[in-house]
Write a protein that holds these residues in place. Structure first.
Motif, PDB file in Angstrom:
ATOM      1  N   GLN A 172       0.832  -1.196   0.000  1.00  0.00           N
ATOM      2  CA  GLN A 172       0.000   0.000   0.000  1.00  0.00           C
ATOM      3  C   GLN A 172       0.871   1.252   0.000  1.00  0.00           C
ATOM      4  O   GLN A 172       0.581   2.239  -0.685  1.00  0.00           O
ATOM      5  CB  GLN A 172      -0.928  -0.003   1.219  1.00  0.00           C
ATOM      6  CG  GLN A 172      -2.028  -1.057   1.179  1.00  0.00           C
ATOM      7  CD  GLN A 172      -2.812  -1.104   2.468  1.00  0.00           C
ATOM      8  OE1 GLN A 172      -3.039  -0.085   3.114  1.00  0.00           O
ATOM      9  NE2 GLN A 172      -3.234  -2.294   2.867  1.00  0.00           N
ATOM     10  N   SER A 173       1.952   1.219   0.775  1.00  0.00           N
ATOM     11  CA  SER A 173       2.873   2.347   0.815  1.00  0.00           C
ATOM     12  C   SER A 173       3.456   2.634  -0.566  1.00  0.00           C
ATOM     13  O   SER A 173       3.583   3.798  -0.968  1.00  0.00           O
ATOM     14  CB  SER A 173       4.004   2.059   1.811  1.00  0.00           C
ATOM     15  OG  SER A 173       4.954   3.097   1.813  1.00  0.00           O
ATOM     16  N   ALA A 174       3.782   1.576  -1.304  1.00  0.00           N
ATOM     17  CA  ALA A 174       4.305   1.759  -2.660  1.00  0.00           C
ATOM     18  C   ALA A 174       3.255   2.400  -3.567  1.00  0.00           C
ATOM     19  O   ALA A 174       3.578   3.263  -4.394  1.00  0.00           O
ATOM     20  CB  ALA A 174       4.750   0.413  -3.233  1.00  0.00           C
ATOM     21  N   VAL A 175       1.998   2.008  -3.392  1.00  0.00           N
ATOM     22  CA  VAL A 175       0.914   2.608  -4.170  1.00  0.00           C
ATOM     23  C   VAL A 175       0.778   4.092  -3.833  1.00  0.00           C
ATOM     24  O   VAL A 175       0.634   4.939  -4.726  1.00  0.00           O
ATOM     25  CB  VAL A 175      -0.412   1.874  -3.909  1.00  0.00           C
ATOM     26  CG1 VAL A 175      -1.586   2.641  -4.524  1.00  0.00           C
ATOM     27  CG2 VAL A 175      -0.363   0.464  -4.468  1.00  0.00           C
ATOM     28  N   VAL A 220      -6.446   2.831  -4.150  1.00  0.00           N
ATOM     29  CA  VAL A 220      -5.417   1.786  -4.055  1.00  0.00           C
ATOM     30  C   VAL A 220      -5.736   0.645  -5.006  1.00  0.00           C
ATOM     31  O   VAL A 220      -4.853   0.132  -5.700  1.00  0.00           O
ATOM     32  CB  VAL A 220      -5.296   1.276  -2.599  1.00  0.00           C
ATOM     33  CG1 VAL A 220      -4.459  -0.002  -2.546  1.00  0.00           C
ATOM     34  CG2 VAL A 220      -4.673   2.348  -1.717  1.00  0.00           C
ATOM     35  N   GLN A 221      -6.996   0.226  -5.050  1.00  0.00           N
ATOM     36  CA  GLN A 221      -7.398  -0.845  -5.968  1.00  0.00           C
ATOM     37  C   GLN A 221      -7.042  -0.489  -7.410  1.00  0.00           C
ATOM     38  O   GLN A 221      -6.523  -1.309  -8.169  1.00  0.00           O
ATOM     39  CB  GLN A 221      -8.905  -1.099  -5.864  1.00  0.00           C
ATOM     40  CG  GLN A 221      -9.329  -1.803  -4.596  1.00  0.00           C
ATOM     41  CD  GLN A 221     -10.841  -1.917  -4.454  1.00  0.00           C
ATOM     42  OE1 GLN A 221     -11.354  -2.072  -3.359  1.00  0.00           O
ATOM     43  NE2 GLN A 221     -11.575  -1.837  -5.543  1.00  0.00           N
ATOM     44  N   TYR A 222      -7.331   0.742  -7.785  1.00  0.00           N
ATOM     45  CA  TYR A 222      -7.086   1.184  -9.164  1.00  0.00           C
ATOM     46  C   TYR A 222      -5.589   1.204  -9.465  1.00  0.00           C
ATOM     47  O   TYR A 222      -5.149   0.652 -10.488  1.00  0.00           O
ATOM     48  CB  TYR A 222      -7.682   2.573  -9.369  1.00  0.00           C
ATOM     49  CG  TYR A 222      -7.427   3.150 -10.738  1.00  0.00           C
ATOM     50  CD1 TYR A 222      -8.195   2.746 -11.830  1.00  0.00           C
ATOM     51  CD2 TYR A 222      -6.427   4.095 -10.935  1.00  0.00           C
ATOM     52  CE1 TYR A 222      -7.964   3.271 -13.092  1.00  0.00           C
ATOM     53  CE2 TYR A 222      -6.188   4.622 -12.202  1.00  0.00           C
ATOM     54  CZ  TYR A 222      -6.960   4.214 -13.274  1.00  0.00           C
ATOM     55  OH  TYR A 222      -6.725   4.739 -14.520  1.00  0.00           O
ATOM     56  N   TYR A 223      -4.799   1.806  -8.587  1.00  0.00           N
ATOM     57  CA  TYR A 223      -3.360   1.911  -8.841  1.00  0.00           C
ATOM     58  C   TYR A 223      -2.654   0.563  -8.741  1.00  0.00           C
ATOM     59  O   TYR A 223      -1.612   0.354  -9.365  1.00  0.00           O
ATOM     60  CB  TYR A 223      -2.738   2.926  -7.882  1.00  0.00           C
ATOM     61  CG  TYR A 223      -2.788   4.337  -8.410  1.00  0.00           C
ATOM     62  CD1 TYR A 223      -1.692   4.928  -9.024  1.00  0.00           C
ATOM     63  CD2 TYR A 223      -3.959   5.088  -8.317  1.00  0.00           C
ATOM     64  CE1 TYR A 223      -1.750   6.219  -9.530  1.00  0.00           C
ATOM     65  CE2 TYR A 223      -4.031   6.385  -8.817  1.00  0.00           C
ATOM     66  CZ  TYR A 223      -2.921   6.939  -9.423  1.00  0.00           C
ATOM     67  OH  TYR A 223      -2.990   8.222  -9.930  1.00  0.00           O
ATOM     68  N   ASN A 251       0.502  13.160  -8.367  1.00  0.00           N
ATOM     69  CA  ASN A 251      -0.490  14.114  -7.879  1.00  0.00           C
ATOM     70  C   ASN A 251       0.141  15.194  -7.004  1.00  0.00           C
ATOM     71  O   ASN A 251      -0.349  15.494  -5.913  1.00  0.00           O
ATOM     72  CB  ASN A 251      -1.602  13.387  -7.126  1.00  0.00           C
ATOM     73  CG  ASN A 251      -2.481  12.548  -8.034  1.00  0.00           C
ATOM     74  OD1 ASN A 251      -3.457  13.027  -8.582  1.00  0.00           O
ATOM     75  ND2 ASN A 251      -2.118  11.270  -8.174  1.00  0.00           N
ATOM     76  N   ASP A 252       1.215  15.757  -7.491  1.00  0.00           N
ATOM     77  CA  ASP A 252       1.847  16.907  -6.847  1.00  0.00           C
ATOM     78  C   ASP A 252       2.207  16.644  -5.394  1.00  0.00           C
ATOM     79  O   ASP A 252       2.089  17.517  -4.538  1.00  0.00           O
ATOM     80  CB  ASP A 252       0.917  18.125  -6.950  1.00  0.00           C
ATOM     81  CG  ASP A 252       1.623  19.440  -6.656  1.00  0.00           C
ATOM     82  OD1 ASP A 252       2.847  19.517  -6.898  1.00  0.00           O
ATOM     83  OD2 ASP A 252       0.956  20.375  -6.177  1.00  0.00           O
ATOM     84  N   GLY A 253       2.659  15.428  -5.113  1.00  0.00           N
ATOM     85  CA  GLY A 253       3.130  15.096  -3.779  1.00  0.00           C
ATOM     86  C   GLY A 253       2.050  14.856  -2.752  1.00  0.00           C
ATOM     87  O   GLY A 253       2.328  14.844  -1.552  1.00  0.00           O
ATOM     88  N   SER A 254       0.810  14.659  -3.205  1.00  0.00           N
ATOM     89  CA  SER A 254      -0.303  14.450  -2.275  1.00  0.00           C
ATOM     90  C   SER A 254      -0.673  12.979  -2.155  1.00  0.00           C
ATOM     91  O   SER A 254      -0.594  12.224  -3.134  1.00  0.00           O
ATOM     92  CB  SER A 254      -1.537  15.228  -2.729  1.00  0.00           C
ATOM     93  OG  SER A 254      -1.322  16.611  -2.629  1.00  0.00           O
ATOM     94  N   ILE A 278       3.487   6.080  -5.577  1.00  0.00           N
ATOM     95  CA  ILE A 278       3.203   6.269  -7.002  1.00  0.00           C
ATOM     96  C   ILE A 278       2.125   7.331  -7.192  1.00  0.00           C
ATOM     97  O   ILE A 278       2.254   8.224  -8.043  1.00  0.00           O
ATOM     98  CB  ILE A 278       2.757   4.934  -7.637  1.00  0.00           C
ATOM     99  CG1 ILE A 278       3.903   3.923  -7.630  1.00  0.00           C
ATOM    100  CG2 ILE A 278       2.259   5.156  -9.069  1.00  0.00           C
ATOM    101  CD1 ILE A 278       3.487   2.527  -8.019  1.00  0.00           C
ATOM    102  N   TYR A 279       1.096   7.245  -6.360  1.00  0.00           N
ATOM    103  CA  TYR A 279       0.009   8.222  -6.450  1.00  0.00           C
ATOM    104  C   TYR A 279       0.542   9.625  -6.180  1.00  0.00           C
ATOM    105  O   TYR A 279       0.220  10.583  -6.898  1.00  0.00           O
ATOM    106  CB  TYR A 279      -1.085   7.875  -5.438  1.00  0.00           C
ATOM    107  CG  TYR A 279      -2.259   8.831  -5.468  1.00  0.00           C
ATOM    108  CD1 TYR A 279      -3.364   8.589  -6.277  1.00  0.00           C
ATOM    109  CD2 TYR A 279      -2.269   9.991  -4.688  1.00  0.00           C
ATOM    110  CE1 TYR A 279      -4.440   9.466  -6.315  1.00  0.00           C
ATOM    111  CE2 TYR A 279      -3.339  10.875  -4.708  1.00  0.00           C
ATOM    112  CZ  TYR A 279      -4.418  10.612  -5.531  1.00  0.00           C
ATOM    113  OH  TYR A 279      -5.469  11.492  -5.563  1.00  0.00           O
TER     114      TYR A 279
END
Length: 218
Positions: free
Chosen positions: A57-60, A94-97, A68-71, A63-64
């Motif tokens: 989850q942390s890896a997701v 998370v599911q999507y990414y 998304n500008d560090g958010s 990536i997000y």
């Protein structure tokens, strides 16, 4: 003489009742020890799988944030990546990414802690974590750069079931810090921190956990 010897040999070849009972007792003790060791090993394995889920989850989230500008995704109120007409929780992001399909009950995925199978109603579980929203409603994405104590700020934790569908509450905060997080790993709680590291916290660390949750507040 020969007949007498055979009779004596035959009489020693079987178990007496006492010997049989002692043997059964020994087998029972050994079985209990083996079963106990197996159960303990399974619980340790479940804890390890749960920690692996949180790391993924942390890896997701990383990536997000890069896209998304560090958010981070908001705990609630994200535009549904599958259907832009609705708002969804961080779990759907998370599911999507992670390129996951919508999980089914007991389906292995990074949002399912295997230990929840033993704690959720009817052993029905599919998404079993909650995101920290201490100090807010959870509708606003938080920039990683704003956290001054990322290594001691709780982000995602094991959470209790809500209803019987197999999902936990998607969020928790200071008001439900004693009810939503679920210390299901033999009295311990797995926690993902903002800096990306994961930790299994024993029940004796609940005071520290409260501080880690409070650190999320702006």
């Amino acid at each position: 003489m020969k007949t007498h010897f055979l009779r004596r040999a035959w009489s020693r070849s079987g178990f007496t009742l006492i010997e049989l009972l002692v043997t059964i007792s020994i087998i029972g003790v050994l079985a209990t020890l083996i079963l106990g060791a197996s159960t303990a090993a399974r619980k340790r394995a479940d804890t390890a799988v749960c920690l692996s889920n949180l790391r993924q989850q942390s890896a997701v989230f990383a990536i997000y944030a890069a896209e998304n500008d560090g958010s981070l995704p908001a705990a609630l109120g994200n535009v549904d990546p599958y259907n832009s007409g609705t708002l969804v929780s961080w779990m759907m992001v998370v599911q999507y990414y992670a390129q996951m399909n919508f999980p089914k009950d007991r389906q292995r995925n990074i949002l399912l802690c295997p230990s929840a199978m033993q704690t959720y109603p009817g052993k029905v579980a599919r998404r079993t974590y909650a995101m920290n929203v201490a100090g807010g409603a959870g509708n606003t994405p938080q920039k990683l750069a704003r956290f001054t104590k990322p290594s001691t700020t709780a982000l995602v934790v094991d959470a209790r079931a809500v209803g019987t569908a197999g999902d936990s509450s998607s969020t928790f905060g200071l008001s439900d810090i004693n009810t939503t997080p679920e210390w299901r790993h033999q009295g311990a709680l797995n926690v993902l921190f903002v800096d990306g590291h994961c930790q299994t916290m024993p029940a004796s660390a609940k005071t520290d956990f409260q501080r880690y949750v409070q650190n999320f507040a702006p």
